[in-house]
Enzyme design. Structure first.
Site, PDB file in Angstrom:
ATOM      1  CD  GLN A   1      -2.858   1.241   2.374  1.00  0.00           C
ATOM      2  OE1 GLN A   1      -3.455   2.271   2.667  1.00  0.00           O
ATOM      3  NE2 GLN A   1      -3.034   0.130   3.052  1.00  0.00           N
TER       4      GLN A   1
ATOM      5  CD  GLU B   1      -2.237   2.368   8.296  1.00  0.00           C
ATOM      6  OE1 GLU B   1      -2.429   3.308   9.081  1.00  0.00           O
ATOM      7  OE2 GLU B   1      -1.785   2.533   7.153  1.00  0.00           O
TER       8      GLU B   1
ATOM      9  CG  ASP C   1       0.525   0.864   4.778  1.00  0.00           C
ATOM     10  OD1 ASP C   1       1.765   0.808   4.736  1.00  0.00           O
ATOM     11  OD2 ASP C   1      -0.172  -0.077   5.173  1.00  0.00           O
TER      12      ASP C   1
ATOM     13  N   GLY D   1      -8.914  21.314  20.143  1.00  0.00           N
ATOM     14  CA  GLY D   1      -8.409  22.607  19.680  1.00  0.00           C
ATOM     15  C   GLY D   1      -9.290  23.758  20.134  1.00  0.00           C
ATOM     16  N   GLY D   2      -9.230  24.839  19.379  1.00  0.00           N
ATOM     17  CA  GLY D   2      -9.955  26.046  19.770  1.00  0.00           C
ATOM     18  C   GLY D   2     -11.419  26.047  19.389  1.00  0.00           C
TER      19      GLY D   2
END
Length: 415
Positions: free
Chosen positions: A17, A139, A168, A247-248
């Protein structure tokens, strides 16, 4: 119309892959990708996860569009001679062999440079230089070693890998950019160079916001945007954040109408500060607009669970698409949880070439992912994957071999 990488020839020694993702992207942009495979066997994924007996699997076909396939015994002296010629006439060699395999074949960096000083050698490896550089990586190993698994899932459960193939395919994307950069630099220097994309490094790059949060946690001992705040204590490492963005822009996955029977009847809802007033009006909670406990983002942080519980009361009265239609009128950020079946059947994705129907001589018609990068002057035509060795004669003739020579090589099982 010309393609962005017209005239670039890629010698593709990749399989499975990560490498094929890289070379498929280059092929979509117009590079001539020559995939080298073993006669009678080919890329291992041709036979993996088959849904039709004795036909190339979807795993292979969806990663090898727009390429040419040749079969070659690189251990045979005549096979090595062909490979020497290919190296002399190609611009890039891409490989994702086990560490040291290319050297054991007799094609060290020094030898390749002797054959073609302009050759770029691009490699996918599991780990970069260090204690694990000789380890085999797949993976999920890359996701775990790159920090993704430790920060995915819910706090009361084990680490989780994601369905997105960030180890991958993510590494293949990184390597493709490195190759294009090396080709550009070669215009100035005239020299080739080595390009390395390690799977662990690529996953770490995609998890950079978690490295950001680790340093914030080290400094303040708390991450107020995470669902553990304010009820739980934080440890030394960034915790799993469930469906929070961390996050924000606080967000969460909420139930929609039909969730009892449809596992994907959900919507991702973000309580963005500029549209807070609109959110309150939509859910019928207008008193929150000015209430000191809800009026500002800092005031809302310790109350996010109850806020999302209240919003969910509203989303549960609407299908995910009904909710989308209403919320988008107010520019409230949101997104439906789409199943792979819904994605496969979405007309707009077909129209943009993000999902493409391809016809294969043995498989028939199947769906694949098209080029996710759209260029106005280099449109992508998705061409079916090659049959094993389909272009061997064609490529050898381009290298100067005559019909009789090709017949001899085939008789000797070199090709």
């Amino acid at each position: 119309m010309s393609k962005a990488l017209d005239g670039v020839r890629i010698l593709d020694f990749t399989h499975v892959q990560s490498g094929p993702t890289c070379t498929q992207l280059l092929a979509w942009f117009g590079a001539d990708v020559i995939k080298v495979e073993r006669a009678g066997e080919g890329d291992a994924t041709r036979g993996q996860l088959r849904d039709i007996p004795d036909v190339d699997s979807l795993y292979f076909t969806m990663l090898n569009h727009n390429k040419r396939s040749i079969t070659l015994d690189t251990k045979n002296p005549k096979g090595k001679e062909i490979l020497n010629t290919l190296i002399k006439t190609c611009d890039v060699l891409v490989e994702n062999f086990a560490p040291g395999a290319l050297d054991r074949m007799g094609f060290t960096w020094k030898r390749i440079q002797e054959l073609n000083p302009r050759m770029i050698v691009a490699s996918v490896k599991g780990f970069g230089p260090g204690p694990y550089e000789d380890c085999k990586v797949y993976e999920n190993v890359a996701q775990c070693a790159g920090g993704a698994a430790s920060t995915t899932g819910f706090d009361d459960g084990p680490p989780l890998v994601t369905g997105a193939q960030i180890g991958d395919s993510g590494t293949g994307l990184h390597l493709a950019l490195g190759i294009v950069a090396a080709l550009y630099q070669r215009n100035t220097t005239g020299r080739g160079q080595k390009v390395l994309a390690a799977m662990q490094d690529s996953v770490i790059n995609l998890c950079r916001v978690k490295l950001r949060d680790q340093q914030r946690l080290d400094r303040t001992q708390v991450l107020k945007e995470y669902p553990q705040y304010p009820d739980s204590k934080f440890g030394e490492a960034v915790p799993r954040a469930g469906n929070a963005s961390g996050g924000g822009q606080p967000g969460w996955i909420l139930k929609c109408k039909g969730w009892e029977t449809d596992p994907n009847a959900y919507i991702y809802f973000i309580t963005q500060a500029p549209v807070w007033g609109a959110i309150c009006k939509v859910i019928g909670q207008e008193d929150w607009i000015t209430h000191p406990d809800y009026a500002t983002p800092p005031a809302r942080l310790p109350r996010l669970k109850s806020i999302f519980d209240r919003i969910e009361q509203w989303t549960m009265t609407k299908t995910k698409f009904e909710a989308m239609d209403i919320l988008n009128k107010y520019d409230i950020p949101c997104g439906p949880i789409l199943s792979m079946k819904e994605i496969a059947e979405e007309p707009s994705l077909r129209e943009t070439g993000t999902v493409v129907e391809v016809d294969h001589p043995k498989r028939g018609k199947y769906l694949t992912v098209g080029n996710p990068i759209k260029m106005s002057d280099s449109p992508t035509d998705v061409v079916r994957s090659p049959l094993l060795g389909e272009h061997t004669d064609e490529v050898l003739k381009q290298l100067g071999y005559k019909e009789e020579q090709i017949k001899e090589l085939r008789a000797e099982k070199v090709i």
